[in-house]
Design a protein around this motif. Sequence first.
Motif, PDB file in Angstrom:
ATOM      1  N   PRO A  84      16.059  36.673  36.659  1.00 37.30           N
ATOM      2  CA  PRO A  84      15.840  37.411  37.914  1.00 37.30           C
ATOM      3  C   PRO A  84      16.331  36.646  39.144  1.00 37.30           C
ATOM      4  O   PRO A  84      15.584  35.912  39.802  1.00 37.30           O
ATOM      5  CB  PRO A  84      14.317  37.597  37.955  1.00 37.30           C
ATOM      6  CG  PRO A  84      13.784  36.417  37.195  1.00 37.30           C
ATOM      7  CD  PRO A  84      14.788  36.144  36.102  1.00 37.30           C
ATOM      8  N   ILE A  85      17.599  36.820  39.446  1.00 35.06           N
ATOM      9  CA  ILE A  85      18.191  36.121  40.575  1.00 35.06           C
ATOM     10  C   ILE A  85      19.076  37.100  41.336  1.00 35.06           C
ATOM     11  O   ILE A  85      19.678  38.001  40.737  1.00 35.06           O
ATOM     12  CB  ILE A  85      19.012  34.900  40.072  1.00 35.06           C
ATOM     13  CG1 ILE A  85      19.532  34.049  41.226  1.00 35.06           C
ATOM     14  CG2 ILE A  85      20.152  35.350  39.176  1.00 35.06           C
ATOM     15  CD1 ILE A  85      20.213  32.766  40.763  1.00 35.06           C
ATOM     16  N   SER A  86      19.137  36.935  42.632  1.00 33.99           N
ATOM     17  CA  SER A  86      19.955  37.825  43.455  1.00 33.99           C
ATOM     18  C   SER A  86      21.413  37.401  43.418  1.00 33.99           C
ATOM     19  O   SER A  86      21.755  36.268  43.045  1.00 33.99           O
ATOM     20  CB  SER A  86      19.456  37.823  44.900  1.00 33.99           C
ATOM     21  OG  SER A  86      19.771  36.584  45.532  1.00 33.99           O
ATOM     22  N   VAL A  87      22.275  38.312  43.827  1.00 38.09           N
ATOM     23  CA  VAL A  87      23.700  38.015  43.934  1.00 38.09           C
ATOM     24  C   VAL A  87      23.931  36.822  44.858  1.00 38.09           C
ATOM     25  O   VAL A  87      24.698  35.901  44.539  1.00 38.09           O
ATOM     26  CB  VAL A  87      24.464  39.254  44.432  1.00 38.09           C
ATOM     27  CG1 VAL A  87      25.879  38.885  44.880  1.00 38.09           C
ATOM     28  CG2 VAL A  87      24.505  40.328  43.345  1.00 38.09           C
ATOM     29  N   LEU A  88      23.260  36.813  46.004  1.00 42.37           N
ATOM     30  CA  LEU A  88      23.444  35.716  46.962  1.00 42.37           C
ATOM     31  C   LEU A  88      23.034  34.384  46.362  1.00 42.37           C
ATOM     32  O   LEU A  88      23.758  33.386  46.486  1.00 42.37           O
ATOM     33  CB  LEU A  88      22.634  35.989  48.235  1.00 42.37           C
ATOM     34  CG  LEU A  88      22.717  34.900  49.310  1.00 42.37           C
ATOM     35  CD1 LEU A  88      24.145  34.744  49.823  1.00 42.37           C
ATOM     36  CD2 LEU A  88      21.764  35.217  50.472  1.00 42.37           C
ATOM     37  N   ASP A  89      21.884  34.346  45.695  1.00 42.17           N
ATOM     38  CA  ASP A  89      21.424  33.087  45.108  1.00 42.17           C
ATOM     39  C   ASP A  89      22.370  32.620  43.998  1.00 42.17           C
ATOM     40  O   ASP A  89      22.592  31.419  43.832  1.00 42.17           O
ATOM     41  CB  ASP A  89      20.008  33.242  44.559  1.00 42.17           C
ATOM     42  CG  ASP A  89      18.960  33.302  45.660  1.00 42.17           C
ATOM     43  OD1 ASP A  89      19.257  32.838  46.781  1.00 42.17           O
ATOM     44  OD2 ASP A  89      17.854  33.818  45.404  1.00 42.17           O
ATOM     45  N   CYS A  90      22.921  33.567  43.259  1.00 37.16           N
ATOM     46  CA  CYS A  90      23.880  33.205  42.213  1.00 37.16           C
ATOM     47  C   CYS A  90      25.121  32.560  42.823  1.00 37.16           C
ATOM     48  O   CYS A  90      25.615  31.541  42.322  1.00 37.16           O
ATOM     49  CB  CYS A  90      24.260  34.445  41.414  1.00 37.16           C
ATOM     50  SG  CYS A  90      25.369  34.125  40.016  1.00 37.16           S
ATOM     51  N   VAL A  91      25.613  33.115  43.913  1.00 34.59           N
ATOM     52  CA  VAL A  91      26.784  32.547  44.580  1.00 34.59           C
ATOM     53  C   VAL A  91      26.459  31.174  45.171  1.00 34.59           C
ATOM     54  O   VAL A  91      27.269  30.243  45.088  1.00 34.59           O
ATOM     55  CB  VAL A  91      27.293  33.505  45.669  1.00 34.59           C
ATOM     56  CG1 VAL A  91      28.431  32.859  46.468  1.00 34.59           C
ATOM     57  CG2 VAL A  91      27.777  34.808  45.048  1.00 34.59           C
ATOM     58  N   LEU A  92      25.269  31.029  45.721  1.00 37.26           N
ATOM     59  CA  LEU A  92      24.869  29.752  46.323  1.00 37.26           C
ATOM     60  C   LEU A  92      24.810  28.616  45.307  1.00 37.26           C
ATOM     61  O   LEU A  92      24.858  27.439  45.689  1.00 37.26           O
ATOM     62  CB  LEU A  92      23.517  29.894  47.030  1.00 37.26           C
ATOM     63  CG  LEU A  92      23.538  30.650  48.362  1.00 37.26           C
ATOM     64  CD1 LEU A  92      22.119  30.974  48.820  1.00 37.26           C
ATOM     65  CD2 LEU A  92      24.267  29.845  49.435  1.00 37.26           C
ATOM     66  N   LEU A  93      24.726  28.947  44.015  1.00 37.29           N
ATOM     67  CA  LEU A  93      24.774  27.907  42.990  1.00 37.29           C
ATOM     68  C   LEU A  93      26.108  27.161  43.013  1.00 37.29           C
ATOM     69  O   LEU A  93      26.228  26.089  42.420  1.00 37.29           O
ATOM     70  CB  LEU A  93      24.533  28.516  41.608  1.00 37.29           C
ATOM     71  CG  LEU A  93      23.104  29.003  41.330  1.00 37.29           C
ATOM     72  CD1 LEU A  93      23.052  29.737  39.998  1.00 37.29           C
ATOM     73  CD2 LEU A  93      22.129  27.836  41.347  1.00 37.29           C
ATOM     74  N   GLY A  94      27.096  27.727  43.696  1.00 39.35           N
ATOM     75  CA  GLY A  94      28.365  27.028  43.855  1.00 39.35           C
ATOM     76  C   GLY A  94      28.225  25.713  44.612  1.00 39.35           C
ATOM     77  O   GLY A  94      29.108  24.849  44.528  1.00 39.35           O
ATOM     78  N   TYR A  95      27.124  25.568  45.351  1.00 38.69           N
ATOM     79  CA  TYR A  95      26.881  24.318  46.080  1.00 38.69           C
ATOM     80  C   TYR A  95      26.165  23.278  45.219  1.00 38.69           C
ATOM     81  O   TYR A  95      25.912  22.168  45.685  1.00 38.69           O
ATOM     82  CB  TYR A  95      26.012  24.592  47.310  1.00 38.69           C
ATOM     83  CG  TYR A  95      26.749  25.258  48.448  1.00 38.69           C
ATOM     84  CD1 TYR A  95      27.840  24.647  49.060  1.00 38.69           C
ATOM     85  CD2 TYR A  95      26.328  26.503  48.932  1.00 38.69           C
ATOM     86  CE1 TYR A  95      28.505  25.252  50.107  1.00 38.69           C
ATOM     87  CE2 TYR A  95      26.985  27.111  49.990  1.00 38.69           C
ATOM     88  CZ  TYR A  95      28.072  26.487  50.571  1.00 38.69           C
ATOM     89  OH  TYR A  95      28.727  27.089  51.619  1.00 38.69           O
ATOM     90  N   TRP A  96      25.814  23.647  43.990  1.00 41.16           N
ATOM     91  CA  TRP A  96      24.953  22.792  43.166  1.00 41.16           C
ATOM     92  C   TRP A  96      25.491  21.371  43.030  1.00 41.16           C
ATOM     93  O   TRP A  96      24.762  20.389  43.219  1.00 41.16           O
ATOM     94  CB  TRP A  96      24.798  23.423  41.785  1.00 41.16           C
ATOM     95  CG  TRP A  96      23.924  22.658  40.846  1.00 41.16           C
ATOM     96  CD1 TRP A  96      24.268  21.567  40.113  1.00 41.16           C
ATOM     97  CD2 TRP A  96      22.549  22.918  40.555  1.00 41.16           C
ATOM     98  NE1 TRP A  96      23.209  21.141  39.349  1.00 41.16           N
ATOM     99  CE2 TRP A  96      22.141  21.945  39.604  1.00 41.16           C
ATOM    100  CE3 TRP A  96      21.633  23.868  40.972  1.00 41.16           C
ATOM    101  CZ2 TRP A  96      20.846  21.915  39.078  1.00 41.16           C
ATOM    102  CZ3 TRP A  96      20.344  23.834  40.442  1.00 41.16           C
ATOM    103  CH2 TRP A  96      19.963  22.872  39.522  1.00 41.16           C
ATOM    104  N   ALA A  97      26.764  21.226  42.696  1.00 38.88           N
ATOM    105  CA  ALA A  97      27.316  19.891  42.434  1.00 38.88           C
ATOM    106  C   ALA A  97      27.244  18.995  43.655  1.00 38.88           C
ATOM    107  O   ALA A  97      27.036  17.790  43.548  1.00 38.88           O
ATOM    108  CB  ALA A  97      28.761  20.007  41.955  1.00 38.88           C
TER     109      ALA A  97
END
Length: 256
Positions: A84-97
Amino acid sequence: MSAVISLENLTVAYRRHPALHHVSGEFARGSLTAVVGPNGAGKSTLLKTIMGQVRCNSGRVVTHLAAERIAYLPQQAEIDRSFPISVLDCVLLGYWARAGLFRRISRDMVQRAEEALAAVGLGGFAQRAISSLSVGQFQRVLFARILLQDAELILLDEPFNAIDTRTAGDLLRIIQSWHAEQRTVIAVLHDYDQVRKAFPQSLLLARNVVAWGETEGVLCHENLHRARSMAEAVDEHAPLCAVDVHDAGHEGSAPR
């Protein structure tokens, strides 16, 4: 041009039967390369080995980049969309590294994520659940996430599989923009016509390297026939491959 990835006599085996067999060569910095070949040729295995997800049995992969400068898009079938994750939060995972687990997400980061969504044609989708998206829409989300990663090397495993023609065309234009920015892109693909039109370099695999270089020469009739013949000749009951069971490891070094 300098190499971003070097493969040195790479062999990867499952139950000691090779998925990749004595593969050597280099991906040049800023190149756009399609990895093609019959089913079971080792194409996805190659990307996973570069990422360190699969261990090599002999030879090695030398990565001339820091890990955080590499983006990897697996096949959608390997991604659980029930979370259960939003589109925005999924894209923000791009900052993870770069941001890690506990760094606060700033308003600037959110704005860039929204801009990335707009760039892939999903403006207004930020609060949608990823489970509600079509296959093509979710692939656009994953491309938006890569935009935030700002990677120098981008690995794409079947990025156009099971998506509509319009979405494939939009995503292909993003890939071409990465190439224009001198990023290195390696993509596993099946559509030879698409490869001929859009990918200057190709690696044709049939567990071994059949051909590697400019696409026009690689995807000639003789090479494609040879790749099919090699794939059809594989005998799963053949004697086990005499590979070095002491793994050479996945070696990497940041540029100096």
